[in-house]
Design an enzyme around this catalytic site. Structure first.
Site, PDB file in Angstrom:
ATOM      1  CD  GLU A 134      -4.667   1.654  -2.723  1.00  0.00           C
ATOM      2  OE1 GLU A 134      -4.914   0.933  -1.745  1.00  0.00           O
ATOM      3  OE2 GLU A 134      -4.782   2.888  -2.717  1.00  0.00           O
TER       4      GLU A 134
ATOM      5  CG  ASP B 100      -1.875   1.137   1.271  1.00  0.00           C
ATOM      6  OD1 ASP B 100      -2.278   1.598   0.184  1.00  0.00           O
ATOM      7  OD2 ASP B 100      -2.242   1.586   2.374  1.00  0.00           O
TER       8      ASP B 100
ATOM      9  CG  ASP C  99      -1.023   3.154   6.018  1.00  0.00           C
ATOM     10  OD1 ASP C  99      -1.148   3.957   5.088  1.00  0.00           O
ATOM     11  OD2 ASP C  99      -1.235   3.452   7.210  1.00  0.00           O
TER      12      ASP C  99
END
Lengths: 176, 176
Positions: A68, A7, A141
């Site tokens: 991501e 992330d 996260d």
């Protein structure tokens, strides 16, 4: 299949390693956050992200890296940092020949909760359940990085079938 | 002062090396473009940009790297690629301990043409004149990279004076 989920972020870059195959219980091999000081020079922060990602790749030897996909609908400054951190993660993986997949936030939410509009708490709860953890990984996260890895494991078979179909079609086109 | 200017981009990343000091004629040491195929995987493109930048750093050993500061006012897809390529350039420089400076497009235009609203042709014409070239460097990304390097050489003394003033002020504050 062993997947490192990332992330991306400059201040907090979530990382999580999950192993498994679709339809079987998944195993978490590691989770954490690569942090860089907001007051440092941007170049130095990118070097720190690189070192952090390299450590995770060295330790866990994932077969895939899922990052991501960054959109620019948010705050400009944040998005730039996210795009830059994601570039470093993709670079580290590609340099080692590890395939990189990008998944959008809604694909990840849909994969782990059944809806692309799930909130952070829902994602954290499902990650906890799917990986049989005692509590949701903190910060968010870190949980998101695990969700990315899970999403990749579950979506990969469909993607591979699609790629195989495209490859077959292309081959047929060439030989025709 | 030897500066590598980088106009970041995935398809075409402009690079140019300029040597000189403010108030003296400048010298171009090299100019070019690092290209990556648009159909390649994003991770592989970032690796290709890294290799290209590393070659320029190896060959010219610049003391500073000046990179265009990326904004997200444009096309989302383009901006992401630009942000990612700029991250790779900054990473390569910072890994070697070379200071990285970011300059906005209007700072660069103002430095070389006197106005922040100059068009590509004006920037190209001034770069040609300032570096005493026979013709404007092509493509525009290459000319922009040289303009970035020139901008850095001319702006750096002002920035250094500011940094010294801030450092002096901070020291005074601490000892008071």
């Amino acid at each position: 299949m062993r997947v490192l989920g990332v992330d991306p972020g400059l201040t907090r870059c979530g990382v999580g390693v999950v192993e498994g195959v679709p339809g079987r219980p998944l195993t978490m091999l590691g989770v954490g956050v690569v942090r860089t000081p907001p007051d440092d020079e941007l170049g130095d922060r990118l070097v720190a992200v690189e070192r952090g990602i390299e450590r995770w790749l060295d330790e866990h030897r994932p077969e895939f890296v899922a990052v991501e996909r960054v959109f620019s609908q948010h705050n400009v400054r944040t998005v730039m940092g996210t795009a830059q951190a994601s570039a470093v993660a993709m670079l580290c993986a590609a340099r080692r020949g590890i395939p990189v997949a990008l998944h959008t936030p809604s694909e990840v939410k849909a994969a782990v909760t059944g809806t692309g509009r799930a909130d952070k708490a829902q994602v954290g709860a499902m990650v906890t359940r799917l990986l049989r953890l005692d509590a949701p990984p903190k910060p968010a996260d870190a949980a998101d990085a695990l969700a990315l890895a899970i999403c990749h494991i579950w979506r990969a078979p469909a993607k591979n079938r699609l790629q195989q179909a495209v490859a077959l079609h292309t081959t047929k086109g060439r030989t025709a």
